[in-house]
Design a protein around this motif. Structure first.
Motif, PDB file in Angstrom:
ATOM      1  N   ARG A   4       0.986  -0.910  -0.207  1.00  0.00           N
ATOM      2  CA  ARG A   4      -0.037   0.029   0.000  1.00  0.00           C
ATOM      3  C   ARG A   4       0.915   1.191  -0.043  1.00  0.00           C
ATOM      4  O   ARG A   4       0.546   2.215  -0.425  1.00  0.00           O
ATOM      5  CB  ARG A   4      -1.044   0.266   1.134  1.00  0.00           C
ATOM      6  CG  ARG A   4      -1.967  -1.050   1.140  1.00  0.00           C
ATOM      7  CD  ARG A   4      -2.786  -1.167   2.515  1.00  0.00           C
ATOM      8  NE  ARG A   4      -1.801  -1.278   3.811  1.00  0.00           N
ATOM      9  CZ  ARG A   4      -2.273  -1.360   4.934  1.00  0.00           C
ATOM     10  NH1 ARG A   4      -3.591  -1.243   5.202  1.00  0.00           N
ATOM     11  NH2 ARG A   4      -1.676  -1.539   5.760  1.00  0.00           N
ATOM     12  N   CYS A  32      -3.032   1.726  -7.648  1.00  0.00           N
ATOM     13  CA  CYS A  32      -4.185   2.556  -7.341  1.00  0.00           C
ATOM     14  C   CYS A  32      -5.596   2.156  -7.962  1.00  0.00           C
ATOM     15  O   CYS A  32      -6.504   2.216  -7.611  1.00  0.00           O
ATOM     16  CB  CYS A  32      -3.846   3.904  -7.363  1.00  0.00           C
ATOM     17  SG  CYS A  32      -2.574   4.756  -6.406  1.00  0.00           S
ATOM     18  N   GLU A  35      -7.118  -0.972  -6.532  1.00  0.00           N
ATOM     19  CA  GLU A  35      -7.813  -0.622  -5.243  1.00  0.00           C
ATOM     20  C   GLU A  35      -9.030   0.162  -5.741  1.00  0.00           C
ATOM     21  O   GLU A  35     -10.145  -0.024  -4.913  1.00  0.00           O
ATOM     22  CB  GLU A  35      -6.892   0.083  -4.328  1.00  0.00           C
ATOM     23  CG  GLU A  35      -5.694  -0.572  -3.915  1.00  0.00           C
ATOM     24  CD  GLU A  35      -4.894   0.080  -2.963  1.00  0.00           C
ATOM     25  OE1 GLU A  35      -3.923  -0.318  -2.333  1.00  0.00           O
ATOM     26  OE2 GLU A  35      -5.024   1.413  -2.837  1.00  0.00           O
ATOM     27  N   PHE A  36      -8.951   1.217  -6.432  1.00  0.00           N
ATOM     28  CA  PHE A  36     -10.092   2.175  -6.587  1.00  0.00           C
ATOM     29  C   PHE A  36     -11.251   1.464  -7.254  1.00  0.00           C
ATOM     30  O   PHE A  36     -12.512   1.865  -7.092  1.00  0.00           O
ATOM     31  CB  PHE A  36      -9.668   3.183  -7.737  1.00  0.00           C
ATOM     32  CG  PHE A  36     -10.808   3.975  -8.369  1.00  0.00           C
ATOM     33  CD1 PHE A  36     -11.112   5.267  -7.548  1.00  0.00           C
ATOM     34  CD2 PHE A  36     -11.281   3.658  -9.596  1.00  0.00           C
ATOM     35  CE1 PHE A  36     -12.242   5.809  -8.036  1.00  0.00           C
ATOM     36  CE2 PHE A  36     -12.299   4.695  -9.992  1.00  0.00           C
ATOM     37  CZ  PHE A  36     -12.803   5.735  -9.285  1.00  0.00           C
ATOM     38  N   ARG A  95     -10.471  10.889 -10.016  1.00  0.00           N
ATOM     39  CA  ARG A  95     -10.566  10.085  -8.787  1.00  0.00           C
ATOM     40  C   ARG A  95      -9.472   9.256  -8.715  1.00  0.00           C
ATOM     41  O   ARG A  95      -9.108   8.838  -7.417  1.00  0.00           O
ATOM     42  CB  ARG A  95     -11.851   9.264  -8.767  1.00  0.00           C
ATOM     43  CG  ARG A  95     -13.068  10.291  -8.261  1.00  0.00           C
ATOM     44  CD  ARG A  95     -14.464   9.492  -8.274  1.00  0.00           C
ATOM     45  NE  ARG A  95     -14.963   9.366  -9.603  1.00  0.00           N
ATOM     46  CZ  ARG A  95     -15.778   8.167  -9.673  1.00  0.00           C
ATOM     47  NH1 ARG A  95     -16.021   7.517  -8.861  1.00  0.00           N
ATOM     48  NH2 ARG A  95     -16.240   8.162 -10.799  1.00  0.00           N
ATOM     49  N   LEU A  96      -8.971   8.754  -9.769  1.00  0.00           N
ATOM     50  CA  LEU A  96      -7.536   7.948  -9.589  1.00  0.00           C
ATOM     51  C   LEU A  96      -6.510   8.595  -9.046  1.00  0.00           C
ATOM     52  O   LEU A  96      -5.633   8.161  -8.342  1.00  0.00           O
ATOM     53  CB  LEU A  96      -7.125   7.292 -11.107  1.00  0.00           C
ATOM     54  CG  LEU A  96      -6.053   6.605 -11.099  1.00  0.00           C
ATOM     55  CD1 LEU A  96      -6.304   5.315 -10.244  1.00  0.00           C
ATOM     56  CD2 LEU A  96      -5.822   5.916 -12.777  1.00  0.00           C
ATOM     57  N   HIS A  98      -6.956  11.292  -7.106  1.00  0.00           N
ATOM     58  CA  HIS A  98      -7.368  11.453  -5.632  1.00  0.00           C
ATOM     59  C   HIS A  98      -6.579  10.186  -4.726  1.00  0.00           C
ATOM     60  O   HIS A  98      -6.096  10.208  -3.931  1.00  0.00           O
ATOM     61  CB  HIS A  98      -8.767  11.369  -5.394  1.00  0.00           C
ATOM     62  CG  HIS A  98      -9.400  12.536  -6.069  1.00  0.00           C
ATOM     63  ND1 HIS A  98     -10.807  12.687  -6.163  1.00  0.00           N
ATOM     64  CD2 HIS A  98      -8.974  13.702  -6.698  1.00  0.00           C
ATOM     65  CE1 HIS A  98     -10.973  13.826  -6.659  1.00  0.00           C
ATOM     66  NE2 HIS A  98     -10.013  14.528  -7.318  1.00  0.00           N
ATOM     67  N   HIS A  99      -6.806   9.118  -5.494  1.00  0.00           N
ATOM     68  CA  HIS A  99      -6.227   7.777  -4.679  1.00  0.00           C
ATOM     69  C   HIS A  99      -5.075   7.670  -4.563  1.00  0.00           C
ATOM     70  O   HIS A  99      -4.672   7.192  -3.621  1.00  0.00           O
ATOM     71  CB  HIS A  99      -7.170   6.459  -5.529  1.00  0.00           C
ATOM     72  CG  HIS A  99      -6.822   5.305  -4.780  1.00  0.00           C
ATOM     73  ND1 HIS A  99      -7.884   4.829  -3.754  1.00  0.00           N
ATOM     74  CD2 HIS A  99      -5.836   4.344  -4.488  1.00  0.00           C
ATOM     75  CE1 HIS A  99      -7.620   3.753  -3.073  1.00  0.00           C
ATOM     76  NE2 HIS A  99      -6.407   3.429  -3.466  1.00  0.00           N
ATOM     77  N   TRP A 102      -4.137  10.161  -1.986  1.00  0.00           N
ATOM     78  CA  TRP A 102      -4.691   9.541  -0.510  1.00  0.00           C
ATOM     79  C   TRP A 102      -3.602   8.731  -0.033  1.00  0.00           C
ATOM     80  O   TRP A 102      -3.171   8.686   1.178  1.00  0.00           O
ATOM     81  CB  TRP A 102      -5.821   8.645  -0.736  1.00  0.00           C
ATOM     82  CG  TRP A 102      -6.536   7.972   0.481  1.00  0.00           C
ATOM     83  CD1 TRP A 102      -6.746   8.302   1.760  1.00  0.00           C
ATOM     84  CD2 TRP A 102      -6.074   6.629   0.873  1.00  0.00           C
ATOM     85  NE1 TRP A 102      -6.887   7.530   2.424  1.00  0.00           N
ATOM     86  CE2 TRP A 102      -6.497   6.206   2.036  1.00  0.00           C
ATOM     87  CE3 TRP A 102      -5.489   5.655  -0.123  1.00  0.00           C
ATOM     88  CZ2 TRP A 102      -6.674   4.781   2.500  1.00  0.00           C
ATOM     89  CZ3 TRP A 102      -5.667   4.233   0.537  1.00  0.00           C
ATOM     90  CH2 TRP A 102      -6.176   4.160   1.582  1.00  0.00           C
ATOM     91  N   ARG A 103      -2.920   7.887  -0.641  1.00  0.00           N
ATOM     92  CA  ARG A 103      -1.954   6.879  -0.482  1.00  0.00           C
ATOM     93  C   ARG A 103      -0.813   7.563   0.118  1.00  0.00           C
ATOM     94  O   ARG A 103      -0.266   7.396   1.221  1.00  0.00           O
ATOM     95  CB  ARG A 103      -1.555   6.082  -1.465  1.00  0.00           C
ATOM     96  CG  ARG A 103      -2.267   4.940  -1.774  1.00  0.00           C
ATOM     97  CD  ARG A 103      -1.528   4.109  -2.877  1.00  0.00           C
ATOM     98  NE  ARG A 103      -1.908   2.749  -3.034  1.00  0.00           N
ATOM     99  CZ  ARG A 103      -1.066   1.727  -3.570  1.00  0.00           C
ATOM    100  NH1 ARG A 103       0.112   1.996  -3.917  1.00  0.00           N
ATOM    101  NH2 ARG A 103      -1.390   0.327  -3.639  1.00  0.00           N
ATOM    102  N   SER A 120     -12.480   7.638   6.597  1.00  0.00           N
ATOM    103  CA  SER A 120     -11.577   7.171   5.515  1.00  0.00           C
ATOM    104  C   SER A 120     -10.216   7.167   5.970  1.00  0.00           C
ATOM    105  O   SER A 120      -9.064   7.524   5.327  1.00  0.00           O
ATOM    106  CB  SER A 120     -11.493   8.930   5.226  1.00  0.00           C
ATOM    107  OG  SER A 120     -12.732   9.488   4.318  1.00  0.00           O
ATOM    108  N   SER A 210     -12.332  11.116  -0.297  1.00  0.00           N
ATOM    109  CA  SER A 210     -11.146  10.429  -0.879  1.00  0.00           C
ATOM    110  C   SER A 210      -9.695  10.825  -0.321  1.00  0.00           C
ATOM    111  O   SER A 210      -8.822   9.999  -0.333  1.00  0.00           O
ATOM    112  CB  SER A 210     -11.161  10.549  -2.484  1.00  0.00           C
ATOM    113  OG  SER A 210     -11.009  11.892  -2.821  1.00  0.00           O
TER     114      SER A 210
END
Length: 236
Positions: A4, A32, A35-36, A95-96, A98-99, A102-103, A120, A210
């Motif tokens: 991760r 990502c 996971e997304f 959004r990808l 964003h992911h 986020w990581r 979250s 996210s």
């Protein structure tokens, strides 16, 4: 290292710095994506993106690496669950991104979050919150033999009132990578509920969740939670 957080993490003088090149690399973006897409495979927009997945990911990587990437517009719709909410949804490619962010943010900010913060976060969520609240109620009430109190409160229009500059200032305390900060600024500034305002306020609900924005933005107010606890112990 847990995959991760496969990207390079360098610890220097107590601060955590991540490699922007690794975060926007095709390898990371594909991870990502895996996971997304969980739980979203039936969505039409996800299927369209995945149909030409390699082309889309490599194009996104090129835009990110060259800093030509610009966050796209949001699709706005209404839900009633039962409370009326206006949701602004970013495109799949955004959004990808964003992911991926986020990581990066999770690796930096997770150690700073208080234990009883559940939204979250990996291995957190509503179910664990309910379990821990139940344990706390049993403990405080001596197994329901004594009276106990619960304070229920909410921040009015939280997402509409998030100040972009203050949020970015909090992030900049932990992140010094100029390329990563460029991307974060572009994403954070991509949405405003009040476009005519001179202040950069508001985040879309989907973007906030996210990126764990509520937890990052409210973490410095841990002292407020401690003060409330002392107040309740004193006056109730």
């Amino acid at each position: 290292m847990d995959n991760r957080y496969f990207f390079i993490v360098i610890v220097c003088m107590g601060s955590i710095h991540k490699t922007f090149t690794e975060i926007v690399s095709p390898r990371h973006l594909f991870q990502c994506w895996d996971e997304f897409k969980r739980g979203k495979r039936g969505k039409e927009d996800v299927q369209r993106f995945e149909r030409y997945l390699e082309d889309n990911v490599f194009e996104l990587h090129d835009e990110l690496a060259s800093q030509r990437y610009r966050h796209g517009p949001y699709h706005t719709f209404h839900i009633y669950d039962p409370k009326h909410r206006v949701i602004s949804k970013a495109s799949v490619r955004d959004r990808l991104v964003h992911h991926a962010l986020w990581r990066a943010l999770s690796a930096v900010f997770e150690p700073t979050f208080i234990f009883h913060s559940y939204a979250s976060r990996l291995e957190r969520g509503t179910h664990l919150a309910v379990v821990n609240v139940s344990h706390a109620m049993r403990s405080v009430s001596r197994n329901y033999t004594k009276q106990a109190y619960v304070l229920k409160c909410d921040i009015r229009k939280f997402f509409d009132s998030v100040d972009h500059q203050k949020l970015l200032a909090l992030i900049e305390r932990k992140i010094s990578d100029s390329q990563l900060l460029w991307l974060l600024r572009d994403v954070v500034s991509s949405f405003s509920a009040k476009p005519s305002s001179t202040l950069s306020l508001s985040l879309s609900l989907s973007l906030s969740l996210s990126l764990s924005i509520p937890t990052i933005f409210s973490t410095p107010d841990f002292r407020l939670a401690t003060s409330l606890r002392k107040f309740l112990q004193t006056y109730i």
